[in-house]
Scaffold this motif. Structure first.
Motif, PDB file in Angstrom:
ATOM      1  N   GLU A 264    -117.526  20.760  80.216  1.00  0.00           N
ATOM      2  CA  GLU A 264    -117.845  19.546  80.962  1.00  0.00           C
ATOM      3  C   GLU A 264    -119.236  19.011  80.611  1.00  0.00           C
ATOM      4  O   GLU A 264    -119.477  17.799  80.642  1.00  0.00           O
ATOM      5  N   GLU A 265    -120.157  19.907  80.233  1.00  0.00           N
ATOM      6  CA  GLU A 265    -121.497  19.472  79.840  1.00  0.00           C
ATOM      7  C   GLU A 265    -121.457  18.738  78.501  1.00  0.00           C
ATOM      8  O   GLU A 265    -122.096  17.688  78.333  1.00  0.00           O
ATOM      9  N   LEU A 266    -120.711  19.280  77.549  1.00  0.00           N
ATOM     10  CA  LEU A 266    -120.593  18.620  76.244  1.00  0.00           C
ATOM     11  C   LEU A 266    -119.911  17.264  76.382  1.00  0.00           C
ATOM     12  O   LEU A 266    -120.315  16.279  75.749  1.00  0.00           O
ATOM     13  N   THR A 267    -118.891  17.191  77.230  1.00  0.00           N
ATOM     14  CA  THR A 267    -118.191  15.932  77.433  1.00  0.00           C
ATOM     15  C   THR A 267    -119.114  14.898  78.069  1.00  0.00           C
ATOM     16  O   THR A 267    -119.150  13.729  77.658  1.00  0.00           O
ATOM     17  N   TRP A 268    -119.884  15.324  79.070  1.00  0.00           N
ATOM     18  CA  TRP A 268    -120.797  14.400  79.740  1.00  0.00           C
ATOM     19  C   TRP A 268    -121.871  13.902  78.779  1.00  0.00           C
ATOM     20  O   TRP A 268    -122.179  12.704  78.731  1.00  0.00           O
ATOM     21  N   ALA A 269    -122.447  14.822  78.002  1.00  0.00           N
ATOM     22  CA  ALA A 269    -123.471  14.430  77.034  1.00  0.00           C
ATOM     23  C   ALA A 269    -122.898  13.463  76.001  1.00  0.00           C
ATOM     24  O   ALA A 269    -123.547  12.480  75.619  1.00  0.00           O
ATOM     25  N   ALA A 270    -121.673  13.730  75.545  1.00  0.00           N
ATOM     26  CA  ALA A 270    -121.041  12.848  74.566  1.00  0.00           C
ATOM     27  C   ALA A 270    -120.866  11.440  75.133  1.00  0.00           C
ATOM     28  O   ALA A 270    -121.120  10.437  74.449  1.00  0.00           O
ATOM     29  N   ARG A 271    -120.440  11.349  76.372  1.00  0.00           N
ATOM     30  CA  ARG A 271    -120.250  10.036  76.992  1.00  0.00           C
ATOM     31  C   ARG A 271    -121.573   9.303  77.160  1.00  0.00           C
ATOM     32  O   ARG A 271    -121.663   8.092  76.944  1.00  0.00           O
ATOM     33  N   ARG A 272    -122.606  10.030  77.570  1.00  0.00           N
ATOM     34  CA  ARG A 272    -123.916   9.396  77.745  1.00  0.00           C
ATOM     35  C   ARG A 272    -124.453   8.890  76.404  1.00  0.00           C
ATOM     36  O   ARG A 272    -124.976   7.784  76.303  1.00  0.00           O
ATOM     37  N   ILE A 273    -124.321   9.704  75.373  1.00  0.00           N
ATOM     38  CA  ILE A 273    -124.820   9.305  74.053  1.00  0.00           C
ATOM     39  C   ILE A 273    -124.011   8.140  73.501  1.00  0.00           C
ATOM     40  O   ILE A 273    -124.573   7.193  72.929  1.00  0.00           O
TER      41      ILE A 273
END
Length: 494
Positions: free
Chosen positions: A279-288
């Motif tokens: 979930e952290e990688l997914t959130w970071a990907a969306r923010r970037i």
């Protein structure tokens, strides 16, 4: 269309030199204004110089009241303002609404700062010879300000010049970007409402509570006519936001002036080894994905370079590509559009050329890589050579360069391998890593747990190296526009 007036010493005026403003998405005319003549420029500068002493002596409640008035009117006209921002800049309407709200907040915060901009008392009897002495240290305006603003935030970056100037009592002459003058002129209209010689501010106030006449001017001018303003000794403070070469030229041409430069960057985000949960990688990907493309990449702190710990790279890249491809591109007036056009076709062609250049040198286009008029599809590149312009320079377009790194020190070294140093984002939970980033990274701001695109309008904002000198943010800009003055009182019993 009837040309929108511009403002000379607070008064609406116009000239016969009409300037047409076009919508970047389809090129249609969306408004007109006119360009200030040399005589009108002279009147604006002369008025700023003439009113400087009166402006500096204006009571805090007058300055704060005017700033509050502008904040209130921006809020009341927020929808109109947002549509105008979108019309002339091509920014998606959802982001124009954010900018309108931020500008209102900027003026509101400036009003608060104007009320508490008081200086400090220092007791001097720390040495026997100074017994009975007390110092009052206040900051006073250096003089009238020249504010030169870019197209990408046609309201809020003007606000960040105007609001702190008015808060400290400094007259200001604004030269907005030639492609986006109309929003600045709307702001001029609201400032004119707050300039009420012999009257009072709309909505209440004592007679004479408006700003002094002549305290502001908004002058549409082509860029090649800005040099005369920069050189004019009656404008001792220059605050410029824009391209590096222009900023460097301003600094060279005005060595005796106080110059503040915000010159952009190629902001980086780092995915650290502890940011490993799905979930952290997914959130970071969306923010970037969002903040690499939210203004078609036309933001000084839009994500451009992404450095991912090597054992997370294969899990992160597909998430980033999915998030980028889910962004809705198209008409910026469509409420669902995430990514609109660049400011003009030439800007999109430059991005296209840089991406094609990187591909010829060995880079891979994972997604995107296509231009349609002034629009360029959000693009993800891997395998980009170290000397490619999409990596070393400011793309100012919707392009993300993604690279695997061995560890955090390697990532921080890669971030620093740039002539720019504005802000960086570091995705980590580790407090030691956060402080290592703060100690190591040669940037003006480090954002932990998020993208480098985060900015609170009251915080100091600016960069190192080729990203400029000085700081924006309300109180920081107020300090930039002023200098300390010391009053020593003698014979005081404490």
């Amino acid at each position: 269309m009837e040309p929108v007036p511009f403002y000379v010493a607070g008064e609406p005026t116009s000239s016969d030199d009409v300037a047409v403003v076009r919508h970047p998405y389809d090129g249609r005319e969306i408004g007109r204004t006119s360009l200030a003549t040399p005589d009108q420029v002279e009147r604006a500068v002369a008025a700023a110089a003439a009113v400087a002493a009166e402006a500096a002596a204006t009571p805090a409640h007058v300055r704060a009241g005017a700033l509050d008035h502008v904040a209130r009117r921006l809020t009341e006209r927020a929808d109109e303002v947002a549509h105008l921002i979108t019309a002339e800049s091509g920014k998606p309407l959802k982001w124009s609404r954010v900018e309108a709200a931020r500008a209102a907040s900027t003026f509101r915060w400036a009003a608060e700062e104007a009320r508490r901009f008081s200086g400090e008392l220092q007791r001097l009897d720390t040495e026997p010879a100074s017994t009975g002495r007390l110092a009052l240290v206040r900051r006073v305006p250096k003089g009238p300000v020249l504010g030169i603003t870019p197209f990408n935030f046609p309201l809020n970056l003007v606000a960040h010049k105007v609001a702190p100037a008015l808060a400290v009592g400094a007259p200001i002459v604004v030269k907005p970007a030639p492609t986006t003058p109309l929003t600045a002129l709307l702001l001029g209209e609201l400032l004119a409402e707050a300039t009420a010689p012999g009257g009072s501010l709309p909505g209440g106030g004592l007679p004479g509570d408006g700003l002094p006449a002549g305290m502001f001017s908004v002058l549409p001018l082509p860029n090649d006519r800005a040099a005369a303003l920069v050189d004019d000794p009656r404008l001792p403070v220059v605050s410029f936001t824009g391209s590096g070469p222009v900023g460097a030229a301003i600094r060279r041409s005005a060595p005796d002036k106080h110059v503040t430069l915000e010159l952009g960057g190629n902001a980086a985000a780092v995915i650290c080894s502890d940011w490993a949960a799905d979930e952290e990688l997914t959130w970071a990907a969306r923010r970037i994905a969002t903040f690499g493309n939210y203004q078609a990449g036309q933001s000084c702190i839009a994500v451009q370079r992404v450095f991912v710990h090597e054992w997370l790279f294969d899990g992160f890249l597909p998430r980033l590509v999915e998030a980028v491809t889910q962004l809705c591109t198209g008409d910026p007036f469509d409420e669902t559009t995430d990514v609109g056009p660049l400011i003009d076709v030439a800007a999109a062609e430059r991005v296209e050329h840089w991406v094609d250049e990187a591909v010829r040198a060995g880079a891979t286009v994972v997604t995107g890589g296509r231009r349609d008029g002034a629009s360029y599809l959000p693009t993800v590149l891997t395998g980009v050579p170290a000397d490619a312009r999409v990596r070393t320079e400011e793309v100012f377009g919707p392009v993300l360069v993604v690279e695997s790194v061995a560890d955090e020190p390697a990532a921080f070294a890669a971030v620093n391998d740039s002539v720019y140093g504005l802000q960086a984002g570091v995705f980590t939970h580790n407090l030691k890593t956060a402080f290592e980033a703060d100690r190591t990274l040669r940037v003006g701001g480090v954002i932990i747990g998020d993208v480098p695109s985060y900015r609170a309008d009251q915080m100091p904002y600016g960069g190192m190296k080729g990203s400029g000198v000085g700081r924006e943010g309300l109180r920081s800009a107020m300090d930039d526009y002023t200098e300390p003055r010391v009053l020593v009182l003698t014979g005081i019993e404490l």
